[in-house]
Design a protein around this motif. Structure first.
Motif, PDB file in Angstrom:
ATOM      1  N   PRO A 131       9.462  -0.211   4.717  1.00  0.00           N
ATOM      2  CA  PRO A 131      10.122  -0.694   5.936  1.00  0.00           C
ATOM      3  C   PRO A 131       9.402  -1.843   6.627  1.00  0.00           C
ATOM      4  O   PRO A 131      10.044  -2.666   7.287  1.00  0.00           O
ATOM      5  N   ASP A 132       8.086  -1.937   6.468  1.00  0.00           N
ATOM      6  CA  ASP A 132       7.360  -3.039   7.105  1.00  0.00           C
ATOM      7  C   ASP A 132       7.364  -4.310   6.272  1.00  0.00           C
ATOM      8  O   ASP A 132       6.733  -5.308   6.633  1.00  0.00           O
ATOM      9  N   GLY A 133       8.084  -4.289   5.137  1.00  0.00           N
ATOM     10  CA  GLY A 133       8.222  -5.477   4.306  1.00  0.00           C
ATOM     11  C   GLY A 133       7.179  -5.623   3.218  1.00  0.00           C
ATOM     12  O   GLY A 133       7.260  -6.550   2.404  1.00  0.00           O
ATOM     13  N   THR A 134       6.221  -4.724   3.158  1.00  0.00           N
ATOM     14  CA  THR A 134       5.192  -4.817   2.131  1.00  0.00           C
ATOM     15  C   THR A 134       5.710  -4.259   0.807  1.00  0.00           C
ATOM     16  O   THR A 134       6.555  -3.360   0.773  1.00  0.00           O
ATOM     17  N   SER A 135       5.186  -4.804  -0.277  1.00  0.00           N
ATOM     18  CA  SER A 135       5.568  -4.344  -1.611  1.00  0.00           C
ATOM     19  C   SER A 135       4.842  -3.042  -1.935  1.00  0.00           C
ATOM     20  O   SER A 135       3.686  -2.835  -1.557  1.00  0.00           O
ATOM     21  N   VAL A 136       5.533  -2.161  -2.650  1.00  0.00           N
ATOM     22  CA  VAL A 136       4.946  -0.888  -3.070  1.00  0.00           C
ATOM     23  C   VAL A 136       5.531  -0.537  -4.428  1.00  0.00           C
ATOM     24  O   VAL A 136       6.683  -0.883  -4.732  1.00  0.00           O
ATOM     25  N   ARG A 137       4.763   0.116  -5.251  1.00  0.00           N
ATOM     26  CA  ARG A 137       5.231   0.573  -6.552  1.00  0.00           C
ATOM     27  C   ARG A 137       5.714   2.018  -6.441  1.00  0.00           C
ATOM     28  O   ARG A 137       5.112   2.845  -5.749  1.00  0.00           O
ATOM     29  N   LEU A 138       6.803   2.305  -7.135  1.00  0.00           N
ATOM     30  CA  LEU A 138       7.317   3.669  -7.131  1.00  0.00           C
ATOM     31  C   LEU A 138       6.280   4.630  -7.693  1.00  0.00           C
ATOM     32  O   LEU A 138       6.186   5.783  -7.255  1.00  0.00           O
ATOM     33  N   ALA A 139       5.488   4.174  -8.654  1.00  0.00           N
ATOM     34  CA  ALA A 139       4.437   5.029  -9.221  1.00  0.00           C
ATOM     35  C   ALA A 139       3.443   5.481  -8.159  1.00  0.00           C
ATOM     36  O   ALA A 139       2.891   6.591  -8.246  1.00  0.00           O
ATOM     37  N   GLU A 140       3.208   4.654  -7.149  1.00  0.00           N
ATOM     38  CA  GLU A 140       2.296   5.032  -6.069  1.00  0.00           C
ATOM     39  C   GLU A 140       2.851   6.199  -5.263  1.00  0.00           C
ATOM     40  O   GLU A 140       2.093   6.944  -4.628  1.00  0.00           O
ATOM     41  N   LEU A 141       4.171   6.341  -5.260  1.00  0.00           N
ATOM     42  CA  LEU A 141       4.841   7.365  -4.458  1.00  0.00           C
ATOM     43  C   LEU A 141       5.247   8.583  -5.285  1.00  0.00           C
ATOM     44  O   LEU A 141       5.904   9.483  -4.762  1.00  0.00           O
ATOM     45  N   THR A 142       4.864   8.608  -6.555  1.00  0.00           N
ATOM     46  CA  THR A 142       5.198   9.750  -7.409  1.00  0.00           C
ATOM     47  C   THR A 142       3.974  10.262  -8.163  1.00  0.00           C
ATOM     48  O   THR A 142       4.113  10.916  -9.196  1.00  0.00           O
ATOM     49  N   ARG A 143       2.785   9.966  -7.652  1.00  0.00           N
ATOM     50  CA  ARG A 143       1.540  10.466  -8.229  1.00  0.00           C
ATOM     51  C   ARG A 143       0.638  10.959  -7.099  1.00  0.00           C
ATOM     52  O   ARG A 143       0.685  10.461  -5.989  1.00  0.00           O
ATOM     53  N   GLY A 144      -0.195  11.949  -7.414  1.00  0.00           N
ATOM     54  CA  GLY A 144      -1.197  12.410  -6.463  1.00  0.00           C
ATOM     55  C   GLY A 144      -0.753  13.538  -5.549  1.00  0.00           C
ATOM     56  O   GLY A 144      -1.594  14.260  -5.009  1.00  0.00           O
ATOM     57  N   ARG A 145       0.536  13.705  -5.353  1.00  0.00           N
ATOM     58  CA  ARG A 145       1.117  14.807  -4.592  1.00  0.00           C
ATOM     59  C   ARG A 145       2.392  15.258  -5.300  1.00  0.00           C
ATOM     60  O   ARG A 145       2.958  14.521  -6.106  1.00  0.00           O
ATOM     61  N   ILE A 146       2.845  16.439  -4.977  1.00  0.00           N
ATOM     62  CA  ILE A 146       4.183  16.868  -5.398  1.00  0.00           C
ATOM     63  C   ILE A 146       5.183  16.059  -4.584  1.00  0.00           C
ATOM     64  O   ILE A 146       5.074  15.982  -3.362  1.00  0.00           O
ATOM     65  N   THR A 147       6.138  15.445  -5.265  1.00  0.00           N
ATOM     66  CA  THR A 147       7.064  14.525  -4.601  1.00  0.00           C
ATOM     67  C   THR A 147       8.507  14.989  -4.761  1.00  0.00           C
ATOM     68  O   THR A 147       8.929  15.376  -5.856  1.00  0.00           O
ATOM     69  N   VAL A 148       9.234  14.950  -3.666  1.00  0.00           N
ATOM     70  CA  VAL A 148      10.686  15.131  -3.707  1.00  0.00           C
ATOM     71  C   VAL A 148      11.294  13.761  -3.457  1.00  0.00           C
ATOM     72  O   VAL A 148      11.134  13.183  -2.376  1.00  0.00           O
ATOM     73  N   LEU A 149      11.956  13.225  -4.490  1.00  0.00           N
ATOM     74  CA  LEU A 149      12.514  11.868  -4.465  1.00  0.00           C
ATOM     75  C   LEU A 149      14.031  11.943  -4.413  1.00  0.00           C
ATOM     76  O   LEU A 149      14.670  12.499  -5.312  1.00  0.00           O
ATOM     77  N   SER A 150      14.603  11.378  -3.363  1.00  0.00           N
ATOM     78  CA  SER A 150      16.048  11.407  -3.160  1.00  0.00           C
ATOM     79  C   SER A 150      16.610   9.988  -3.173  1.00  0.00           C
ATOM     80  O   SER A 150      16.119   9.122  -2.441  1.00  0.00           O
TER      81      SER A 150
END
Length: 222
Positions: A56-75
């Motif tokens: 939301p703040d306009g910065t780039s992020v990889r989906l892999a960063e948001l699906t590793r290291g914790r249990i993730t619920v992705l919708s």
């Protein structure tokens, strides 16, 4: 449909999910007893795919960063969706998980929620910021990320990898929203492996929470 009108639909759907999800109460849609965490195993389906996203703040992020290291619920969602049993319902389930984690420090440490838009032309970072307020009421809860892509070109390989079908309706003024899509919510373990895929018929907050706790127990036994 105006933003505040769709937002109201989402909040109403979320409130309904929250009420139904309390305890282990059966519902008309989910007329069964939820499984006890740790009494079953979840098979590895496949690795969670990566992709280029924008926060939301306009910065780039990889989906892999948001699906590793914790249990993730992705919708997968889009904010113009006003079909009560689609994106608003899925978001309501995530709201319930978020609330549960606010009162459970261990759950909050192990869980991550991700709502990813498949409508980048309309779901800009600014628009996703407005929807991210859904997560602002519980500062002690698990992190909840609202993300989109910079372009359809960045989006397409992600949708293909996750099998998320999306196409435009013949009537763009359809009151439930201009896009046809399947409801798919993914449970990803801390190693980045997909362990369950929920559809409109199986997205029961009691089941999702039991699955999350089952993965947490699995981690403690390693």
């Amino acid at each position: 449909m105006r933003l505040h009108t769709v937002f109201l639909v989402w909040l109403i759907a979320a409130a309904n999910v929250a009420v139904l999800a309390l305890g282990n109460t059966r519902t008309a849609d989910h007329d069964y007893d939820a499984p006890v965490p740790g009494t079953y195993t979840l098979p590895i389906i496949k690795p969670a795919a990566d992709g280029a996203l924008v926060a939301p703040d306009g910065t780039s992020v990889r989906l892999a960063e948001l699906t590793r290291g914790r249990i993730t619920v992705l919708s997968f969602i889009y904010t113009r969706c006003a079909a009560a049993k689609a994106c608003p319902y899925a978001t309501g389930v995530l709201i319930q998980l978020h609330r549960e984690s606010a009162d459970d420090a261990r759950l909050a440490r192990n869980l991550r929620l991700v709502s990813m838009s498949f409508d980048p032309e309309n779901d800009t970072p600014e628009r996703m910021t407005a929807y991210a307020t859904l997560a602002s009421q519980h500062p002690t809860a698990a992190p909840w990320h609202f993300v989109t892509t910079r372009s359809p070109a960045d989006l397409r390989p992600i949708l293909t990898a996750y099998g998320q079908a999306v196409d435009r309706k013949a009537n763009p003024a359809d009151p439930t929203g201009p896009l046809n899509h399947t409801l798919r919510v993914f449970l990803v373990d801390a190693a980045g492996q997909i362990r369950n895929i929920y559809s409109s018929g199986t997205l029961d907050p009691r089941l999702v929470l039991a699955d999350i706790r089952t993965l947490m127990l699995e981690e403690t036994r390693k």
